[in-house]
Design a protein around this motif. Structure first.
Motif, PDB file in Angstrom:
ATOM      1  N   LYS A 278      67.816  84.784  50.608  1.00  0.00           N
ATOM      2  CA  LYS A 278      67.843  84.768  49.150  1.00  0.00           C
ATOM      3  C   LYS A 278      67.554  83.403  48.548  1.00  0.00           C
ATOM      4  O   LYS A 278      67.006  83.316  47.441  1.00  0.00           O
ATOM      5  CB  LYS A 278      69.188  85.324  48.658  1.00  0.00           C
TER       6      LYS A 278
ATOM      7  N   TYR B 211      67.790  87.216  39.486  1.00  0.00           N
ATOM      8  CA  TYR B 211      69.130  87.798  39.373  1.00  0.00           C
ATOM      9  C   TYR B 211      69.583  88.388  40.706  1.00  0.00           C
ATOM     10  O   TYR B 211      70.744  88.218  41.131  1.00  0.00           O
ATOM     11  CB  TYR B 211      69.127  88.870  38.286  1.00  0.00           C
ATOM     12  N   GLN B 212      68.681  89.064  41.378  1.00  0.00           N
ATOM     13  CA  GLN B 212      69.034  89.731  42.633  1.00  0.00           C
ATOM     14  C   GLN B 212      69.235  88.763  43.804  1.00  0.00           C
ATOM     15  O   GLN B 212      69.779  89.149  44.834  1.00  0.00           O
ATOM     16  CB  GLN B 212      67.960  90.762  42.982  1.00  0.00           C
TER      17      GLN B 212
ATOM     18  N   GLU C 295      71.255  86.311  43.790  1.00  0.00           N
ATOM     19  CA  GLU C 295      72.691  85.974  43.813  1.00  0.00           C
ATOM     20  C   GLU C 295      72.934  84.491  44.071  1.00  0.00           C
ATOM     21  O   GLU C 295      73.825  84.111  44.837  1.00  0.00           O
ATOM     22  CB  GLU C 295      73.421  86.833  44.854  1.00  0.00           C
ATOM     23  N   GLN C 296      72.149  83.657  43.420  1.00  0.00           N
ATOM     24  CA  GLN C 296      72.328  82.218  43.510  1.00  0.00           C
ATOM     25  C   GLN C 296      73.144  81.721  42.315  1.00  0.00           C
ATOM     26  O   GLN C 296      73.519  82.489  41.434  1.00  0.00           O
ATOM     27  CB  GLN C 296      70.967  81.527  43.553  1.00  0.00           C
TER      28      GLN C 296
ATOM     29  N   SER D  16      71.739  82.644  38.927  1.00  0.00           N
ATOM     30  CA  SER D  16      71.186  83.997  38.802  1.00  0.00           C
ATOM     31  C   SER D  16      71.627  84.686  37.518  1.00  0.00           C
ATOM     32  O   SER D  16      70.854  85.433  36.909  1.00  0.00           O
ATOM     33  CB  SER D  16      71.583  84.842  40.016  1.00  0.00           C
TER      34      SER D  16
ATOM     35  N   HIS E 284      71.490  95.785  34.076  1.00  0.00           N
ATOM     36  CA  HIS E 284      72.171  94.710  34.807  1.00  0.00           C
ATOM     37  C   HIS E 284      73.291  94.109  33.957  1.00  0.00           C
ATOM     38  O   HIS E 284      74.359  93.771  34.476  1.00  0.00           O
ATOM     39  CB  HIS E 284      71.177  93.597  35.173  1.00  0.00           C
TER      40      HIS E 284
ATOM     41  N   GLU F 155      77.275  93.750  34.820  1.00  0.00           N
ATOM     42  CA  GLU F 155      77.962  92.467  34.861  1.00  0.00           C
ATOM     43  C   GLU F 155      79.066  92.326  33.800  1.00  0.00           C
ATOM     44  O   GLU F 155      79.846  91.383  33.862  1.00  0.00           O
ATOM     45  CB  GLU F 155      76.957  91.324  34.678  1.00  0.00           C
TER      46      GLU F 155
END
Length: 234
Positions: A66, A97-98, A100-101, A104, A131, A135
């Motif tokens: 990632k 976004y995907q 996951e940093q 993101s 999304h 969240e």
């Protein structure tokens, strides 16, 4: 849903709990092929290269690489923004976004702002707003604002052939959010809930969604919003 209607979840497919060795090999081979295409492409900031980088980043996410995916998607975002390709910029935010940093979630917020502001496809706009629903805490109004905005965007952008199916998807999302937010179970309660939260007038709910996006992004904006607004089509 008709066969020709795009799948709104195509942009937000849940990753499997674990890839099989066969799947890893298949994705790995696709990754090699896409990287070769990228090496053969010319031009530093072309949209062709940006889209190849996004394809590679999506494969890297699937393969749990990632951080690498983030770096490529971030480069693709910059190129898309430079070329005023809003759809590609939002797709890059979706990939970011995907990954996951650390940044993101701000990337998600920026993608939502671009998707709502510019004429991005209903499919991708739906994905980004969904999304936000994911969240957002159940008792927060943010999910309600995101859900009703999906319906607003669909009414504006979906063509006549797709509008009915897209509207149903948006209405289902609104109902799902209403149930988790306030235990809404029927149409009468839904109508009252929408009135109470001011979800019928875009001049009310869009500025409130903007506040939610501001909270998501904070001080991490990668672009000047006022400058981009000047680029809106007439």
């Amino acid at each position: 849903m008709s066969e020709n209607t795009p799948d709104p979840y195509a942009y937000m497919a849940e990753l499997p709990d674990g890839l099989s060795e066969t799947e890893k090999a298949e994705f790995g081979q696709q990754l090699i092929e896409k990287k070769l295409q990228l090496e053969r492409s010319s031009g530093a900031d072309t949209l062709e290269r940006a889209r190849l980088k996004l394809d590679i980043a999506e494969l890297l996410v699937l393969l749990e690489r990632k951080e690498e995916a983030w770096n490529l998607a971030r480069e693709a975002f910059d190129t898309a923004l430079k070329n005023e390709s809003w759809q590609d910029a939002v797709e890059a935010c979706n990939v970011l976004y995907q990954t996951e940093q650390a940044a993101s979630i701000p990337a998600l917020g920026m993608g939502v702002w671009l998707a709502v502001t510019f004429p991005v496809t209903p499919e991708l706009t739906y994905a980004m707003l969904d999304h936000v629903v994911t969240e957002t805490p159940n008792n927060s109004d943010g999910a309600a604002l995101a859900a009703v905005t999906t319906r607003y965007v669909i009414d504006l952008r979906a063509n006549d052939e797709e509008h009915g199916d897209w509207s149903l998807l948006a209405d289902n999302l609104i109902a799902r959010v209403a149930e988790r937010h306030s235990k809404v179970q029927d149409q009468k309660a839904l109508d009252a809930w929408m009135d109470k939260l001011g979800l019928r007038d875009p001049q009310v709910f869009l500025p409130r969604l903007s506040q939610v996006v501001n909270a998501i992004v904070g001080d991490a904006w990668w672009f000047d919003r006022d400058e981009l607004r000047d680029k809106l089509p007439d």
